[in-house]
Design an enzyme around this catalytic site. Structure first.
Site, PDB file in Angstrom:
ATOM      1  N   LYS A  67     108.701  75.507  76.586  1.00  0.00           N
ATOM      2  CA  LYS A  67     110.051  76.036  76.773  1.00  0.00           C
ATOM      3  C   LYS A  67     110.038  77.535  77.074  1.00  0.00           C
ATOM      4  O   LYS A  67     110.738  78.002  77.967  1.00  0.00           O
ATOM      5  CB  LYS A  67     110.873  75.760  75.503  1.00  0.00           C
ATOM      6  CG  LYS A  67     112.303  76.138  75.631  1.00  0.00           C
ATOM      7  CD  LYS A  67     113.150  75.490  74.562  1.00  0.00           C
ATOM      8  CE  LYS A  67     114.588  75.968  74.693  1.00  0.00           C
ATOM      9  NZ  LYS A  67     115.300  75.891  73.429  1.00  0.00           N
ATOM     10  N   HIS A  85     108.684  81.206  64.625  1.00  0.00           N
ATOM     11  CA  HIS A  85     109.358  80.023  65.197  1.00  0.00           C
ATOM     12  C   HIS A  85     108.391  78.840  65.323  1.00  0.00           C
ATOM     13  O   HIS A  85     108.753  77.691  65.063  1.00  0.00           O
ATOM     14  CB  HIS A  85     109.912  80.342  66.591  1.00  0.00           C
ATOM     15  CG  HIS A  85     111.066  81.290  66.571  1.00  0.00           C
ATOM     16  ND1 HIS A  85     111.418  82.067  67.646  1.00  0.00           N
ATOM     17  CD2 HIS A  85     111.958  81.596  65.595  1.00  0.00           C
ATOM     18  CE1 HIS A  85     112.471  82.800  67.344  1.00  0.00           C
ATOM     19  NE2 HIS A  85     112.815  82.533  66.108  1.00  0.00           N
ATOM     20  N   ASP A 148     119.521  78.836  51.340  1.00  0.00           N
ATOM     21  CA  ASP A 148     120.011  80.098  50.825  1.00  0.00           C
ATOM     22  C   ASP A 148     121.447  80.255  51.372  1.00  0.00           C
ATOM     23  O   ASP A 148     121.795  79.610  52.365  1.00  0.00           O
ATOM     24  CB  ASP A 148     119.076  81.187  51.359  1.00  0.00           C
ATOM     25  CG  ASP A 148     119.670  82.545  51.283  1.00  0.00           C
ATOM     26  OD1 ASP A 148     120.022  82.955  50.174  1.00  0.00           O
ATOM     27  OD2 ASP A 148     119.799  83.208  52.337  1.00  0.00           O
ATOM     28  N   ASP A 150     123.729  83.665  51.691  1.00  0.00           N
ATOM     29  CA  ASP A 150     123.931  84.856  52.525  1.00  0.00           C
ATOM     30  C   ASP A 150     122.872  84.970  53.612  1.00  0.00           C
ATOM     31  O   ASP A 150     121.678  84.930  53.320  1.00  0.00           O
ATOM     32  CB  ASP A 150     123.856  86.131  51.663  1.00  0.00           C
ATOM     33  CG  ASP A 150     125.132  86.335  50.864  1.00  0.00           C
ATOM     34  OD1 ASP A 150     125.475  85.441  50.098  1.00  0.00           O
ATOM     35  OD2 ASP A 150     125.771  87.389  51.022  1.00  0.00           O
ATOM     36  N   ASP A 156     125.700  88.056  55.806  1.00  0.00           N
ATOM     37  CA  ASP A 156     125.660  88.747  54.513  1.00  0.00           C
ATOM     38  C   ASP A 156     127.058  89.128  54.031  1.00  0.00           C
ATOM     39  O   ASP A 156     127.796  89.793  54.750  1.00  0.00           O
ATOM     40  CB  ASP A 156     124.831  90.040  54.649  1.00  0.00           C
ATOM     41  CG  ASP A 156     123.520  89.908  53.904  1.00  0.00           C
ATOM     42  OD1 ASP A 156     123.436  89.051  53.010  1.00  0.00           O
ATOM     43  OD2 ASP A 156     122.588  90.665  54.225  1.00  0.00           O
ATOM     44  N   THR A 184     121.849  79.573  45.872  1.00  0.00           N
ATOM     45  CA  THR A 184     122.184  80.972  46.147  1.00  0.00           C
ATOM     46  C   THR A 184     122.040  81.827  44.886  1.00  0.00           C
ATOM     47  O   THR A 184     122.265  81.335  43.776  1.00  0.00           O
ATOM     48  CB  THR A 184     123.630  81.072  46.698  1.00  0.00           C
ATOM     49  OG1 THR A 184     123.998  82.442  46.793  1.00  0.00           O
ATOM     50  CG2 THR A 184     124.650  80.361  45.815  1.00  0.00           C
ATOM     51  N   SER A 298     122.471  87.850  34.896  1.00  0.00           N
ATOM     52  CA  SER A 298     121.961  88.772  35.924  1.00  0.00           C
ATOM     53  C   SER A 298     122.463  90.192  35.692  1.00  0.00           C
ATOM     54  O   SER A 298     123.450  90.405  34.977  1.00  0.00           O
ATOM     55  CB  SER A 298     122.389  88.307  37.318  1.00  0.00           C
ATOM     56  OG  SER A 298     123.789  88.321  37.421  1.00  0.00           O
ATOM     57  N   LYS A 354     114.598  80.949  42.631  1.00  0.00           N
ATOM     58  CA  LYS A 354     114.832  79.772  43.487  1.00  0.00           C
ATOM     59  C   LYS A 354     113.722  78.734  43.337  1.00  0.00           C
ATOM     60  O   LYS A 354     113.935  77.565  43.636  1.00  0.00           O
ATOM     61  CB  LYS A 354     115.008  80.207  44.944  1.00  0.00           C
ATOM     62  CG  LYS A 354     116.276  81.015  45.124  1.00  0.00           C
ATOM     63  CD  LYS A 354     116.739  81.159  46.555  1.00  0.00           C
ATOM     64  CE  LYS A 354     117.948  82.094  46.586  1.00  0.00           C
ATOM     65  NZ  LYS A 354     118.541  82.247  47.906  1.00  0.00           N
ATOM     66  N   ASP A 377     116.294  83.433  54.291  1.00  0.00           N
ATOM     67  CA  ASP A 377     116.017  84.610  55.124  1.00  0.00           C
ATOM     68  C   ASP A 377     115.204  85.674  54.389  1.00  0.00           C
ATOM     69  O   ASP A 377     114.774  86.639  55.004  1.00  0.00           O
ATOM     70  CB  ASP A 377     117.333  85.247  55.599  1.00  0.00           C
ATOM     71  CG  ASP A 377     118.116  85.854  54.449  1.00  0.00           C
ATOM     72  OD1 ASP A 377     118.355  85.145  53.462  1.00  0.00           O
ATOM     73  OD2 ASP A 377     118.471  87.047  54.525  1.00  0.00           O
TER      74      ASP A 377
HETATM   75  P1  IMP Z   1     121.778  84.561  48.580  1.00  0.00           P
HETATM   76  O1  IMP Z   1     121.240  85.232  49.796  1.00  0.00           O
HETATM   77  O2  IMP Z   1     122.682  83.400  48.902  1.00  0.00           O
HETATM   78  O3  IMP Z   1     120.719  84.205  47.602  1.00  0.00           O
HETATM   79  O4  IMP Z   1     122.783  85.595  47.873  1.00  0.00           O
HETATM   80  C1  IMP Z   1     122.352  86.890  47.480  1.00  0.00           C
HETATM   81  C2  IMP Z   1     123.543  87.787  47.360  1.00  0.00           C
HETATM   82  O5  IMP Z   1     124.494  87.252  46.422  1.00  0.00           O
HETATM   83  C3  IMP Z   1     123.213  89.147  46.792  1.00  0.00           C
HETATM   84  O6  IMP Z   1     122.704  90.034  47.763  1.00  0.00           O
HETATM   85  C4  IMP Z   1     124.558  89.608  46.216  1.00  0.00           C
HETATM   86  O7  IMP Z   1     125.320  90.300  47.196  1.00  0.00           O
HETATM   87  C5  IMP Z   1     125.290  88.311  45.893  1.00  0.00           C
HETATM   88  N1  IMP Z   1     125.417  88.103  44.424  1.00  0.00           N
HETATM   89  C6  IMP Z   1     126.597  87.906  43.776  1.00  0.00           C
HETATM   90  N2  IMP Z   1     126.370  87.704  42.466  1.00  0.00           N
HETATM   91  C7  IMP Z   1     125.039  87.766  42.264  1.00  0.00           C
HETATM   92  C8  IMP Z   1     124.218  87.618  41.076  1.00  0.00           C
HETATM   93  O8  IMP Z   1     124.689  87.372  39.954  1.00  0.00           O
HETATM   94  N3  IMP Z   1     122.869  87.732  41.265  1.00  0.00           N
HETATM   95  C9  IMP Z   1     122.324  87.960  42.490  1.00  0.00           C
HETATM   96  N4  IMP Z   1     123.066  88.107  43.610  1.00  0.00           N
HETATM   97  C10 IMP Z   1     124.418  88.015  43.506  1.00  0.00           C
HETATM   98 MG    MG Z   2     119.940  85.334  51.832  1.00  0.00          MG
END
Ligand code: IMP
Ligand code: MG
Length: 461
Positions: A67, A85, A148, A150, A156, A184, A298, A354, A377
């Site tokens: 490709k 990739h 994941d 974000d 993000d 997450t 946390s 995780k 990521d």
């Molecule tokens: P992930 O990428 O889905 O794992 O989310 C990470 C993001 O979640 C972090 O960068 C924070 O902005 C947000 N976050 C909100 N609450 C928490 C927490 O209690 N622990 C860690 N991250 C948190």
């Molecule tokens: Mg993330």
């Protein structure tokens, strides 16, 4: 090895063989297992992790090269991202059972499954739902995919609001018997509405497409890495999965040595105290424009409103806390799994990680390691997806667009038709994502760090 071939302008003839050689090194490494004797690969890369499956790197390279024509380039060599990739492609190919007459090359060709070939929606999918909604044909691929949040499912700090393609692929995976779990770091205790807020567009999409109750129940969310487990109900809302009693997730995973069920409260407190002290002292010493948040499981260092903390300062905070945590209990560490990571705009120390999240899901759902996939990521050693490498094959993406492409490839390799309907016959997406976004922004905004809902009035000056 690839650089050498590139400089000699020999990639065209040696590229595939080089990838075959990587395959041999990986197999050798896998065969040695826990043996104290280091593999050749480990000697070359001392930090090498575990390979949970074989990796058909030669085939993946050939498909990718067909490709993108990497070997035709004279001036730009194969890049880190392209190797990422190729590894990702090899990993999803490895999770599929080879069947006669279905070569991965053919399956990946867009002409069979791509859009515009007259295949309607997914109603032509060769799946008949049984009475309890379980599909007759299980996807030829992973059985559990953990994601994941974000930057993997949504950008993000944003919410799942405008990605109908990704929503469609997630829907199809659920229909084909795959467990989907968003694992997450974002932890808001069992405050369901806060998680739902971030997934609102996706949950609406599932509702409009009419997921059956059995299909809904294959969708999970693990908040705070491995602390709060929620499941989608037939009402298209998330519900906490009970922790204790028969069927309770903590109860069912007690035998995992470092599962949350086995964490003493005093150890949790000691770990969070160290993290909080570290964050406060770092803010003062480095003069950071941040504030420290302490939650039940946390501690976060987050920017003050309209301020930023530099990547360097966040990394410094994390490396400092790593050192402090390692030194706890006279060098034995905190005795609990944890994750101290730079989240891009913030830095966190979570109790649990995780690896534990994915392991708990594997145990709770009865899915073996080699049938699991984690997509994320953050795979640098200051990132929070890194820990999942220990218990599952992983896919390293850099944005939701790449996640979408990976899911499309998994469906394609499994032979699931997913073409969109001809224009004008069926709405391209049953949910108007723009409308969902407009409404949720109008109603409220959420502080993603604390989970606090900020009403529109409060937002206005
Ligand atoms: P992930 O990428 O889905 O794992 O989310 C990470 C993001 O979640 C972090 O960068 C924070 O902005 C947000 N976050 C909100 N609450 C928490 C927490 O209690 N622990 C860690 N991250 C948190
Ligand atoms: Mg993330």
């Amino acid at each position: 090895m690839l650089q050498h071939s590139f400089v000699l302008d020999a990639l065209e003839t040696t590229g595939a063989d080089t990838f075959s050689h990587f395959e041999v090194l990986i197999e050798e490494h896998r065969e040695l297992g826990d043996s104290p004797q280091p593999s050749r690969l480990q000697q070359l890369v001392p930090t090498i992790g575990t390979f949970h499956t074989h990796l058909p790197l030669r085939d993946a390279f050939m498909i990718y090269n067909e490709k993108h024509r990497l070997t035709k380039r004279k001036h730009i060599q194969i890049s880190f991202n392209e190797i990422r990739h190729i590894l990702n492609l090899a990993q999803i190919m490895a999770l599929r059972q080879e069947k006669d007459g279905e070569s991965p090359h053919d399956m990946m060709k867009s002409s069979r499954m791509g859009s515009g070939n007259g295949q309607a929606w997914d109603d032509d999918v060769d799946v008949t739902d049984t009475e309890d909604g379980a599909p007759v044909t299980q996807l030829n691929g992973p059985r559990l995919i953990s994601f994941d949040g974000d930057q993997t499912l949504y950008s993000d700090g944003a919410n799942f609001e405008e990605n109908p393609k990704l929503a469609n692929y997630l829907y199809l995976l659920l229909r084909h018997g795959v467990f989907i779990a968003v694992v997450t770091a974002a932890g808001y205790d069992y405050n369901v509405e806060k998680y739902e807020f971030r997934l609102s567009g996706l949950l609406k999409y599932f509702q409009k497409r009419g997921l059956t109750p059995a299909e809904c129940e294959r969708f999970y969310l693990f908040g705070g890495e491995c602390n709060y487990l929620l499941r989608l109900g037939s009402d298209y809302h998330l519900h906490p999965v009970p922790e204790d009693g028969p069927g309770g997730w903590c109860n069912a995973t007690k035998l995992l040595e470092d599962a949350p069920a086995n964490w003493p409260e005093s150890d949790i407190k000691a770990l969070l105290d160290v993290a909080e002290t570290n964050a406060k002292e770092t803010v003062a010493e480095l003069n950071l424009r941040g504030r420290v948040l302490r939650k039940r499981r946390s501690v976060g260092l987050v920017p003050r409103p309209d301020q930023e903390i530099t990547r360097e300062s966040l990394d410094e905070t994390i490396l400092r806390v790593h050192e402090r945590l390692r030194n706890m209990r006279e060098g034995q560490g905190p005795g609990l799994p944890y994750c101290a990571f730079n989240g891009g705009t913030d830095a966190w120390v979570d109790v649990g990680n995780k690896r534990v999240g994915v392991q708990v899901l594997q145990t709770f759902l009865g899915v073996e390691t080699a049938k699991t996939l984690h997509i994320g990521d953050q795979f640098l050693n200051t990132g929070n997806d890194y820990a999942a490498r220990a218990c599952a094959p992983c896919i390293w993406i850099i944005n939701p667009k790449e996640t979408t492409y990976i899911l499309k490839s998994i469906l394609r390799l499994a032979g699931v038709p997913f073409a969109l309907p001809a224009p004008g016959t069926v709405p391209a997406s049953p949910v108007d994502f723009k409308e969902v976004e407009r409404r949720s922004v109008a109603a409220a905004k959420m502080d993603v760090y604390s989970g606090e809902l900020i009403s529109k009035q409060q937002n206005q000056p």
